[in-house]
Scaffold this motif. Structure first.
Motif, PDB file in Angstrom:
ATOM      1  N   GLY A   1       3.840 -10.409   3.645  1.00  0.00           N
ATOM      2  CA  GLY A   1       3.837 -11.346   2.738  1.00  0.00           C
ATOM      3  C   GLY A   1       2.139 -10.831   2.032  1.00  0.00           C
ATOM      4  O   GLY A   1       1.964 -11.974   1.070  1.00  0.00           O
ATOM      5  N   SER A   2       1.560  -9.535   2.384  1.00  0.00           N
ATOM      6  CA  SER A   2       0.434  -9.907   1.050  1.00  0.00           C
ATOM      7  C   SER A   2       1.134  -9.369  -0.077  1.00  0.00           C
ATOM      8  O   SER A   2       0.988 -10.248  -1.786  1.00  0.00           O
ATOM      9  N   ALA A   3       2.356  -8.942  -0.280  1.00  0.00           N
ATOM     10  CA  ALA A   3       2.838  -8.071  -1.481  1.00  0.00           C
ATOM     11  C   ALA A   3       3.628  -9.876  -2.337  1.00  0.00           C
ATOM     12  O   ALA A   3       3.184 -10.559  -3.688  1.00  0.00           O
ATOM     13  N   ILE A   4       4.288 -10.618  -0.975  1.00  0.00           N
ATOM     14  CA  ILE A   4       4.892 -11.857  -1.342  1.00  0.00           C
ATOM     15  C   ILE A   4       3.554 -12.690  -2.050  1.00  0.00           C
ATOM     16  O   ILE A   4       3.692 -13.282  -3.032  1.00  0.00           O
ATOM     17  N   ASP A   5       2.831 -13.069  -1.705  1.00  0.00           N
ATOM     18  CA  ASP A   5       1.724 -13.742  -1.664  1.00  0.00           C
ATOM     19  C   ASP A   5       1.178 -13.435  -2.720  1.00  0.00           C
ATOM     20  O   ASP A   5       0.608 -14.024  -3.453  1.00  0.00           O
TER      21      ASP A   5
ATOM     22  N   GLY B   1       1.039  -1.161  -0.544  1.00  0.00           N
ATOM     23  CA  GLY B   1      -0.094   0.095  -0.065  1.00  0.00           C
ATOM     24  C   GLY B   1       1.393   1.467   0.275  1.00  0.00           C
ATOM     25  O   GLY B   1       0.338   2.170   0.140  1.00  0.00           O
ATOM     26  N   GLY B   2       2.121   1.046   0.259  1.00  0.00           N
ATOM     27  CA  GLY B   2       2.631   2.765  -0.081  1.00  0.00           C
ATOM     28  C   GLY B   2       4.105   2.473   0.728  1.00  0.00           C
ATOM     29  O   GLY B   2       4.305   3.775   1.383  1.00  0.00           O
TER      30      GLY B   2
ATOM     31  N   ALA C   1      -0.756  -3.999  -3.203  1.00  0.00           N
ATOM     32  CA  ALA C   1      -0.869  -5.289  -3.015  1.00  0.00           C
ATOM     33  C   ALA C   1      -1.784  -5.331  -1.185  1.00  0.00           C
ATOM     34  O   ALA C   1      -0.970  -4.524  -1.121  1.00  0.00           O
ATOM     35  N   VAL C   2      -2.827  -5.408  -1.089  1.00  0.00           N
ATOM     36  CA  VAL C   2      -3.518  -5.194   0.415  1.00  0.00           C
ATOM     37  C   VAL C   2      -3.301  -5.740   1.759  1.00  0.00           C
ATOM     38  O   VAL C   2      -2.567  -6.927   0.560  1.00  0.00           O
ATOM     39  N   PRO C   3      -3.166  -5.590   2.618  1.00  0.00           N
ATOM     40  CA  PRO C   3      -3.245  -7.300   3.483  1.00  0.00           C
ATOM     41  C   PRO C   3      -4.309  -7.963   3.542  1.00  0.00           C
ATOM     42  O   PRO C   3      -5.423  -7.048   3.370  1.00  0.00           O
TER      43      PRO C   3
END
Ligand code: NZQ
Ligand code: ZN
Length: 392
Positions: free
Chosen positions: A99-103, A40-41, A69-71
């Motif tokens: 984890g959110s960006a990676i997933d 998210g930034g 990529a949001v949580p």
């Protein structure tokens, strides 16, 4: 000890300023056109993203950038990423974040490398046959996604949060600079410590396997994270504590603390995924809110391990009956959660669920696990509902 497979192909580059190595690593793993994917930034505000793209520019590596990529990352952005990668002929993914960006990047990688709808994998309809190669610059110690085979995505329609695991999704490299986690809000640091401990506890509370070495690793990891979570609560810029927690996060979820067990329990995670899907709560906080209820519901079916946990991890004295010791261990764990400002029930989590919501979550959870699941105790839909009720 049960037979096991231990596969951790991720090259770990750990320490201060290691993000400066990113271009060399992408070249080492054959990347020529990169999708830089972030959340998210926070990485924009911290200046990390600019440092990364400057490094790629200097090395002559082409890239496109996709944030957002949001949580509890959304399927919609995954579809967008897949289209972008195909259009731009991307051959390497770089996730910069948690984890959110990676997933989200893993899901994009599956979507590019395989035909058809990527949601099919999260809906347990098909298995992947590949993934675009992925590298990670980690900014939060929590999920262990930087070394794990899993990815968790939320489908906006119906708010369905599902995980998918495949060795193809394991990152090629993970850059871990503990200093990058110093900008985290205290709440996210505590959520991360909770998640890390839970990844090992899910593997620890089982009814299968004699795993002396694995237990010793698990208990050492749990004690280390518990201690350093308190240090970070009081001194968030403590580098050594950041480093201990960051490395523990990877070891807690790369399979190490489950070698020789029966696969683990995982029901606290499955129950939390329903909370995350429906109420969009932070994953670690959701786990803390549900764990005590789960533990009280199942401990009698897994008494030797709850006793061992109480004594070896929570420093409970070996006095009284096994049940009394186990319960003291559960209480001590909840005290620990409170000490790092984590919730121990749904109300403290800020979730005011109706009975209808609880029934819906229990039903979705049971469907998601194929009817019943667990190792400490096998849970069916009614058991799941009871645990949700207890957690109110
Ligand atoms: O999105 P940005 O702006 O980057 O902000 C994030 C987000 O708000 C912020 N943050 C991250 N690093 C930061 C930072 N803020 C300041 N400074 C930094 N250095 O922290 C917030 C949480 O980030 P997120 O990536 O969502 O956290 P986490 O790593 O806990 O990932 C949670 C997701 O991973 C799934 C969870 O269910 C959830 O969807 N999980 C993934 C697993 C896996 N792939 O192996 C296993 C886990 O059990 C888990 O289910
Ligand atoms: Zn988790």
């Amino acid at each position: 000890m049960f037979d096991f497979k231990y596969y951790t192909p991720t090259k770990v580059i750990f320490g201060k300023n290691t993000e400066s190595k990113v271009a060399d690593l992408i070249k080492e793993f054959g990347g020529t056109k990169v999708l830089v994917h972030y959340g998210g930034g926070s990485v924009v505000r911290s200046g990390l993203l600019k440092r990364v793209t400057d490094t790629l520019d200097a090395a002559g590596i082409n890239y496109v950038v996709l944030g957002g990529a949001v949580p509890n990352p959304h399927l919609g952005l995954v579809y967008e990423g897949i289209e972008l990668c195909k259009k731009e002929k991307v051959d390497f993914l770089l996730a910069v974040g948690g984890g959110s960006a990676i997933d989200s990047a893993k899901a994009i990688g599956y979507g590019v490398a395989n035909e058809g709808d990527v949601w099919d994998y999260y809906d347990y309809k098909r298995q992947v046959n590949g993934c675009l190669p992925l590298g990670v610059i980690l900014t939060i110690a929590a999920t262990g996604s930087e070394m794990s085979d899993s990815s968790v995505i939320t489908k906006e329609e119906g708010l369905v949060k599902r995980g998918y695991s495949s060795d193809y999704g394991r990152p090629r490299f993970a850059i871990m600079n503990p200093e990058l986690t110093m900008t985290l809000p205290d709440y996210q640091t505590a959520c991360g410590c909770t998640d890390i401990m839970m990844h090992t506890m899910e593997r620890y509370f089982t009814n299968g396997g004699n795993m002396e070495i694995t237990d010793a690793l698990a208990e050492g990891l749990l004690r280390t994270v518990k201690k350093n979570a308190i240090i970070l609560r009081d001194d968030p810029k403590n580098y050594d504590a950041r480093a201990e927690v960051m490395w523990a996060g990877s070891l807690a979820h790369n399979g190490l603390t489950g070698c020789g067990n029966d696969g683990g329990d995982w029901m606290t995670h499955k129950l939390e995924h329903e909370l995350g899907g429906l109420y969009d709560v932070a994953h670690g906080a959701g786990l803390a809110a549900i764990w005590g209820s789960w533990a009280r519901y199942v401990y009698k079916n897994c008494l030797p391990r709850f006793k061992k946990f109480a004594i070896n991890v929570m420093d409970v004295k070996d006095e009284g009956t096994d049940e009394q010791i186990a319960l003291k261990g559960i209480e001590a764990m909840e005290d620990f959660y409170r000490s790092i400002k984590m919730p121990t029930n749904l109300r403290e989590l800020g979730v005011n669920a109706t009975e209808e919501d609880l029934v819906t979550m229990a039903h979705k959870c049971a469907v998601g696990v194929g009817g019943e699941m667990g190792s400490a105790r096998i849970l069916n839909e009614q058991d799941m509902l009871e645990i949700f009720r207890m957690s109110m």
